[in-house]
Design a protein around this motif. Structure first.
Motif, mmCIF file in Angstrom:
data_model
loop_
_atom_site.group_PDB
_atom_site.id
_atom_site.type_symbol
_atom_site.label_atom_id
_atom_site.label_comp_id
_atom_site.label_asym_id
_atom_site.label_seq_id
_atom_site.Cartn_x
_atom_site.Cartn_y
_atom_site.Cartn_z
ATOM 1 N N GLU A 8 23.190 40.808 47.310
ATOM 2 C CA GLU A 8 23.615 39.784 46.533
ATOM 3 C C GLU A 8 25.236 39.416 46.574
ATOM 4 O O GLU A 8 25.761 38.472 46.310
ATOM 5 N N VAL A 9 25.651 40.462 47.277
ATOM 6 C CA VAL A 9 27.190 40.114 47.560
ATOM 7 C C VAL A 9 27.344 40.669 49.133
ATOM 8 O O VAL A 9 27.288 42.191 49.198
ATOM 9 N N LEU A 10 27.202 39.934 49.920
ATOM 10 C CA LEU A 10 27.432 40.369 51.394
ATOM 11 C C LEU A 10 28.953 40.714 51.756
ATOM 12 O O LEU A 10 29.698 40.171 50.988
ATOM 13 N N HIS A 11 29.009 41.696 52.597
ATOM 14 C CA HIS A 11 30.445 41.991 53.046
ATOM 15 C C HIS A 11 30.548 42.268 54.531
ATOM 16 O O HIS A 11 29.657 42.666 55.087
ATOM 17 N N ARG A 12 31.526 41.755 55.034
ATOM 18 C CA ARG A 12 31.750 41.934 56.527
ATOM 19 C C ARG A 12 33.406 42.102 56.879
ATOM 20 O O ARG A 12 34.257 41.669 55.979
ATOM 21 N N PHE A 13 33.629 42.732 57.859
ATOM 22 C CA PHE A 13 35.125 42.901 58.122
ATOM 23 C C PHE A 13 35.255 42.535 59.474
ATOM 24 O O PHE A 13 34.607 42.964 60.611
ATOM 25 N N GLU A 14 36.146 41.547 59.834
ATOM 26 C CA GLU A 14 36.573 40.957 61.095
ATOM 27 C C GLU A 14 38.066 40.458 61.139
ATOM 28 O O GLU A 14 38.679 39.914 60.332
ATOM 29 N N SER A 15 38.474 41.163 62.222
ATOM 30 C CA SER A 15 39.741 40.546 62.572
ATOM 31 C C SER A 15 40.840 40.915 61.443
ATOM 32 O O SER A 15 41.636 39.937 61.271
ATOM 33 N N GLY A 16 40.641 42.060 60.756
ATOM 34 C CA GLY A 16 41.689 42.205 59.562
ATOM 35 C C GLY A 16 41.281 41.641 58.401
ATOM 36 O O GLY A 16 42.125 41.799 57.397
ATOM 37 N N VAL A 17 40.186 40.902 58.384
ATOM 38 C CA VAL A 17 39.820 40.194 57.132
ATOM 39 C C VAL A 17 38.449 40.554 56.535
ATOM 40 O O VAL A 17 37.649 40.857 57.119
ATOM 41 N N SER A 18 38.517 40.865 55.075
ATOM 42 C CA SER A 18 37.508 41.055 54.488
ATOM 43 C C SER A 18 36.783 40.133 54.103
ATOM 44 O O SER A 18 37.227 39.443 53.092
ATOM 45 N N TRP A 19 35.467 39.689 54.265
ATOM 46 C CA TRP A 19 34.808 38.604 54.003
ATOM 47 C C TRP A 19 33.858 39.056 52.746
ATOM 48 O O TRP A 19 32.866 39.907 53.008
ATOM 49 N N ILE A 20 33.906 38.523 51.379
ATOM 50 C CA ILE A 20 33.034 38.810 50.321
ATOM 51 C C ILE A 20 32.487 37.609 50.160
ATOM 52 O O ILE A 20 33.104 36.642 49.618
ATOM 53 N N THR A 21 31.021 37.649 50.127
ATOM 54 C CA THR A 21 30.274 36.556 50.107
ATOM 55 C C THR A 21 29.264 36.668 48.971
ATOM 56 O O THR A 21 28.304 37.348 49.023
ATOM 57 N N LEU A 22 29.170 35.903 47.981
ATOM 58 C CA LEU A 22 28.097 35.907 46.850
ATOM 59 C C LEU A 22 27.070 35.389 47.375
ATOM 60 O O LEU A 22 27.051 34.256 47.970
ATOM 61 N N ASN A 23 25.930 35.951 47.098
ATOM 62 C CA ASN A 23 24.694 35.546 47.991
ATOM 63 C C ASN A 23 23.438 35.431 47.094
ATOM 64 O O ASN A 23 22.492 36.163 47.286
ATOM 65 N N ARG A 24 23.480 34.474 46.069
ATOM 66 C CA ARG A 24 22.318 34.294 45.184
ATOM 67 C C ARG A 24 22.142 32.764 45.196
ATOM 68 O O ARG A 24 22.395 32.105 44.280
ATOM 69 N N GLU A 204 42.912 34.545 59.026
ATOM 70 C CA GLU A 204 43.451 35.496 60.123
ATOM 71 C C GLU A 204 44.893 35.205 60.483
ATOM 72 O O GLU A 204 45.841 35.982 60.995
ATOM 73 N N ARG A 205 45.534 34.103 60.056
ATOM 74 C CA ARG A 205 47.010 33.890 60.102
ATOM 75 C C ARG A 205 47.697 34.802 58.842
ATOM 76 O O ARG A 205 48.585 35.366 59.743
ATOM 77 N N LEU A 206 47.152 35.012 57.845
ATOM 78 C CA LEU A 206 47.695 36.155 57.146
ATOM 79 C C LEU A 206 47.656 37.386 57.420
ATOM 80 O O LEU A 206 48.197 38.231 57.425
ATOM 81 N N ALA A 207 46.304 37.866 58.344
ATOM 82 C CA ALA A 207 45.908 39.104 58.563
ATOM 83 C C ALA A 207 47.036 39.516 59.810
ATOM 84 O O ALA A 207 47.289 40.643 59.956
ATOM 85 N N GLN A 208 47.779 38.473 60.252
ATOM 86 C CA GLN A 208 48.745 38.786 61.360
ATOM 87 C C GLN A 208 50.248 39.065 60.940
ATOM 88 O O GLN A 208 51.266 39.164 61.539
ATOM 89 N N GLY A 209 50.255 38.435 59.640
ATOM 90 C CA GLY A 209 51.671 38.641 58.858
ATOM 91 C C GLY A 209 52.077 39.896 58.438
ATOM 92 O O GLY A 209 51.416 40.920 58.699
ATOM 93 N N PRO A 210 53.304 40.002 57.798
ATOM 94 C CA PRO A 210 53.608 41.251 57.326
ATOM 95 C C PRO A 210 53.055 41.588 55.912
ATOM 96 O O PRO A 210 53.607 41.031 54.768
ATOM 97 N N THR A 211 51.992 42.360 56.056
ATOM 98 C CA THR A 211 51.006 42.592 54.836
ATOM 99 C C THR A 211 51.679 43.141 53.636
ATOM 100 O O THR A 211 51.603 42.488 52.306
ATOM 101 N N ARG A 212 52.571 44.049 53.956
ATOM 102 C CA ARG A 212 53.437 44.442 52.604
ATOM 103 C C ARG A 212 54.323 43.590 51.983
ATOM 104 O O ARG A 212 54.587 43.427 50.572
#
Length: 267
Positions: A8-24, A204-212
């Protein structure tokens, strides 16, 4: 039939990005107790994991989140006493919204459809909001004779001002995506078929930035409306001190001096 939290909450990790997907989708993604706890947990994991450098929250089907679905919540006590409701809100809706606000990575809401009640506040708590053209935002509480929860009366005035916030909350009218963009509720409106790709590009643009540096900037902006000038400037100075100890800050300065594109590692 109720699925598992992982379904019901799908999750995947791609290219530095955590994807959280509500699935109902059959319930317009009305969020259950189990879903809420999983989203909170995934946001905490994103904060702690140096490999995660941005987060996207989105949903399947025609609804982003139609509000709270209390059918999966623990049973209410037979006799309610003073403090029960406040405790439920504090440990439930408020924890969800706080998890987004306090996440140490930038969080994008990719709003595919109706965002109502706590679903609207889940989107508004995110750092950036991209809405599909069919999306709508509804402060639905007044229709049920309820007071807004999940930080709505904190979030909405900061985006649209107190008078407009009261109009939206007093009447509970649906705000179409285009109007939400005009009001400043969302950053960008795109055709439905372009929503995921646009969210991916931004994330992905954010994921390539200075995270801290992004995390510290998020903290400064989120706190800026709650304190006075002296507090804000002191927090800014502390954030600068902390950020200058990071590898990315050193890389940013070095790349400027050397006239090259910086390569940030999120550390």
């Amino acid at each position: 039939m109720t699925g598992t939290p992982e379904d019901e909450v799908l999750h995947r990790f791609e290219s530095g990005v955590s994807w959280i997907t509500l699935n109902r989708p059959e319930a317009m993604n009305a969020v259950t107790w189990d879903q809420r706890e999983r989203v909170i947990g995934l946001l905490a994991e994103a904060s702690a994991d140096p490999d995660v450098r941005a987060v996207v929250i989105t949903a399947t089907g025609k609804g982003f989140c139609a509000g709270a679905d209390l059918r999966g919540a623990p049973a209410a006590p037979a006799e309610r006493v003073v403090g029960d409701v406040a405790r439920m809100i504090r440990l439930g809706a408020q924890r969800l919204i706080t998890a987004v606000l306090d996440c140490e990575k930038p969080v994008i809401a990719a709003v595919n459809g109706t965002a109502a009640g706590i679903g609207a506040h889940l989107a508004l708590a995110c750092d950036l909001i991209i809405a599909a053209e069919p999306a709508r935002f509804i402060e639905v509480f007044v229709r049920r004779g309820l007071v807004p929860d999940g930080g709505g009366a904190y979030l909405l005035p900061r985006l649209v001002g107190p008078q407009k916030a009261k109009e939206l909350m007093f009447f509970g009218d649906a705000v179409p995506a285009a109007e939400a963009e005009r009001l400043g509720l969302v950053n960008k409106v795109v055709p439905a078929e372009a929503l995921e790709e646009t969210a991916r590009e931004w994330a992905e643009r954010l994921a390539q930035g200075p995270t801290r540096a992004l995390a510290l900037t998020k903290q400064l902006v989120n706190a800026s409306l709650d304190g006075d000038r002296a507090t804000a400037l002191a927090a800014e100075a502390t954030a600068q001190e902390l950020n200058m100890t990071t590898a990315d800050a050193n890389e940013g300065v070095a790349s400027f001096v050397e006239r090259r594109t910086p390569k940030y590692l999120g550390r």
